[in-house]
Motif scaffolding. Sequence first.
Motif, PDB file in Angstrom:
ATOM      1  N   ARG A  25       0.850  -1.191   0.000  1.00 25.25           N
ATOM      2  CA  ARG A  25       0.000   0.000   0.000  1.00 25.25           C
ATOM      3  C   ARG A  25       0.891   1.249   0.000  1.00 25.25           C
ATOM      4  O   ARG A  25       2.019   1.191   0.466  1.00 25.25           O
ATOM      5  N   PRO A  26       0.368   2.362  -0.521  1.00 25.47           N
ATOM      6  CA  PRO A  26       1.191   3.569  -0.601  1.00 25.47           C
ATOM      7  C   PRO A  26       1.245   4.352   0.714  1.00 25.47           C
ATOM      8  O   PRO A  26       0.275   4.347   1.477  1.00 25.47           O
ATOM      9  N   VAL A  83       3.374   8.119   2.075  1.00 27.99           N
ATOM     10  CA  VAL A  83       4.366   9.175   1.843  1.00 27.99           C
ATOM     11  C   VAL A  83       4.403  10.055   3.088  1.00 27.99           C
ATOM     12  O   VAL A  83       3.373  10.288   3.718  1.00 27.99           O
ATOM     13  N   GLU A 125      -0.997   9.631  -0.453  1.00 28.28           N
ATOM     14  CA  GLU A 125      -0.526  10.230  -1.698  1.00 28.28           C
ATOM     15  C   GLU A 125       0.227  11.522  -1.408  1.00 28.28           C
ATOM     16  O   GLU A 125      -0.186  12.315  -0.558  1.00 28.28           O
ATOM     17  N   ASN A 154      -2.353   8.937  -9.622  1.00 28.08           N
ATOM     18  CA  ASN A 154      -2.032   7.572 -10.047  1.00 28.08           C
ATOM     19  C   ASN A 154      -2.401   7.340 -11.514  1.00 28.08           C
ATOM     20  O   ASN A 154      -3.283   7.987 -12.065  1.00 28.08           O
ATOM     21  N   GLN A 171       3.213   9.568  -8.656  1.00 28.26           N
ATOM     22  CA  GLN A 171       2.683   8.617  -7.661  1.00 28.26           C
ATOM     23  C   GLN A 171       2.695   7.178  -8.202  1.00 28.26           C
ATOM     24  O   GLN A 171       3.599   6.784  -8.911  1.00 28.26           O
ATOM     25  N   ASP A 172       1.654   6.415  -7.871  1.00 27.28           N
ATOM     26  CA  ASP A 172       1.647   4.989  -8.201  1.00 27.28           C
ATOM     27  C   ASP A 172       1.255   4.711  -9.653  1.00 27.28           C
ATOM     28  O   ASP A 172       0.532   5.482 -10.283  1.00 27.28           O
ATOM     29  N   SER A 186       6.432   6.605  -7.182  1.00 25.05           N
ATOM     30  CA  SER A 186       6.038   5.645  -6.156  1.00 25.05           C
ATOM     31  C   SER A 186       5.917   4.247  -6.776  1.00 25.05           C
ATOM     32  O   SER A 186       6.551   3.965  -7.768  1.00 25.05           O
ATOM     33  N   ASP A 187       5.087   3.417  -6.212  1.00 23.33           N
ATOM     34  CA  ASP A 187       5.144   1.992  -6.549  1.00 23.33           C
ATOM     35  C   ASP A 187       4.521   1.639  -7.901  1.00 23.33           C
ATOM     36  O   ASP A 187       3.682   2.356  -8.433  1.00 23.33           O
TER      37      ASP A 187
END
Lengths: 374, 250
Positions: free
Chosen positions: A307-308, A310, A323, B63, B81-82, B100-101
């Motif tokens: 899961r994200p 930050v 996010e 995203n 971001q993702d 990000s991921d």
Amino acid sequence: MCGIIGIINLDRRRFSGELIAKGLSHLKDRGNGLGSGYAGYGIYPDNPDDWCFHIFFTSEDARLKTEQRLDAAFKVTKKEPLPVKPMTSVKRPPLIWRYFLKIPAIRPTSTGSAEEREKKYIFALVMEINSSGEGAFVASSGKNMGIFKGVGFPDEMAEFYRLDEYRATAWTAHNRFPTNTPGWWGGAHPFGLAELSLVHNGEISSFGINKRYLESFGYHLALQTDSEAILYLFDFLTRIHRLPLEIAAVALTPPHWEIIDCLPPDEKKLYTALRMIYASCLINGPSALVLGFDSGMMGLNDRIKLRPLVAAESKSFAYISSEESGIVAVAREKLKKIRHPAAGEPVIFKYRPTKNQIKPVTNRDGSKTGGHQS
Amino acid sequence: MKIKNTLINARGADYKTLNEKIRAAVTANGTARITLDGVNGQRFIAAGLERHVAIVVNGVPGNDIGAFMNGPEIFIRANAQDAVGNTMSGGLLAVAGHVSDAAGYSMRGGLIVIRDTAGYRTGIHMKEYRSSVPTIIIGRAARDFLGEYMAGGRIIIFGIGSKIACGNYPGTGMHGGAIYMPSDKLPSRLPDGITSANVTTADTAVIESAAQDFARALGITRKELPSTKKTSFSVIRAASNRPYGSLYAY
């Protein structure tokens, strides 16, 4: 999916609930209107030493029965319906009441410090009410903090609870996208027990073993979500086993054995011991969470980063969110140190010590050093 | 010929409105370049676009930027971001920062360039078919599970400013494609089912071409990246055609 966000003013200056509502609303697409909520710390400066319970009741009867329990267990200094704004978009809210409570002198047979004994007392009462089957659920039970949550989108819950009327030194918030259990008022995040609060994005496949383990220590899981178990694991590890947060985080999200095998001997010994002692505390499955506590907040990811999450800091604020854009949306100062915490790496933000809080600390050898805030 | 530039103010716009504006600008005659100002968190930017158009993103996009796209060249002047470039088929996504991921999730073609660090599961499920070979180029490093379940395509990491080029478990479940990184920046453990080897002349040509693409996409010079002549690179590939054939067979 779910969206989470936390904002803390490191200098303990209080700021309006509007800001956290703005941040959570920015993450609107991460939820589906079946649960949103906020936890605020430092919101009741007029009653900072009273335990404050926010309780949901399914009926007047449930309220009367629960108040009998409260009257028997506490000195109720103040009770009132929590001020809310009736809204057509907020369907069938429960009765929501707020109680300010003082604990009578606790029997000296109890062990631990006065604070620990009080928290144990609160824990017992919360478990009793939630598991009574009487239709009462404790949303929050800490001192000088409160949780405002229910079924609705982030902006709806903020308006419903009149969040702009509260100011806190730290807020955490959650926008729910329920996947495995129904969206209901008691199942919205944050979850609270004494001063701890938890918001969680994810689902844990270890729920069964975590639940059984917690039940063996007197915890009752009554809120139909796995996230509740994570909160209780933190309570268990930090309150009953007195582990520092950093170590409790390792117990929940330890490294894999093959990683532990490659660590220096001291670390290897520590991690091995933690994994063996707290095998039943390990949480498996996608998770990103923010834990709120008296002196700050902590963000934590699951062991394999599903899961994200930050984190960022500015001059006087720190932020944790699902996010980066959520942080950008609420940042009032220039952001620095934008971080993407690794799997299982806790990110802890604590209030800075103020001058009159810095007290010398007596070391084990009797010497004194400058001191720090706990 | 003067390039026509369309400026779109994204401040406060929801992702649907913003994408409608982008699509309207792309289909208008002559638009070759779109600048998006005030972007913050809007999802699916340029998703599914199939025209050759340059899009400059000022701010942190949400995203799935560039998801399913086949053609646009997107330049992001911030972190992303993702799921950057989720299932993209063609075009370019250049990020002047961190992602990000799950960048390049199920990528089928085109190029993703990441200046700094890429998060977990970069290039998960990448695949290739004949001439459609997706490529991800990373300046600094990638985190765990790089190229997880990778079936095709290429990932090149230069390891600039990082002791190690990627985190734990790169290439877990990998059965196709190739991952390149400086040999002295390989992680200490590699999962079962993959092998690392010194690069061949053909591999070096791939890395050299990636270095040039990286420099061009981010507006830097080739010299800022490790030289393929002076740096020893390694390549990670699946150990066999069917490395997990016996995984579930007893």
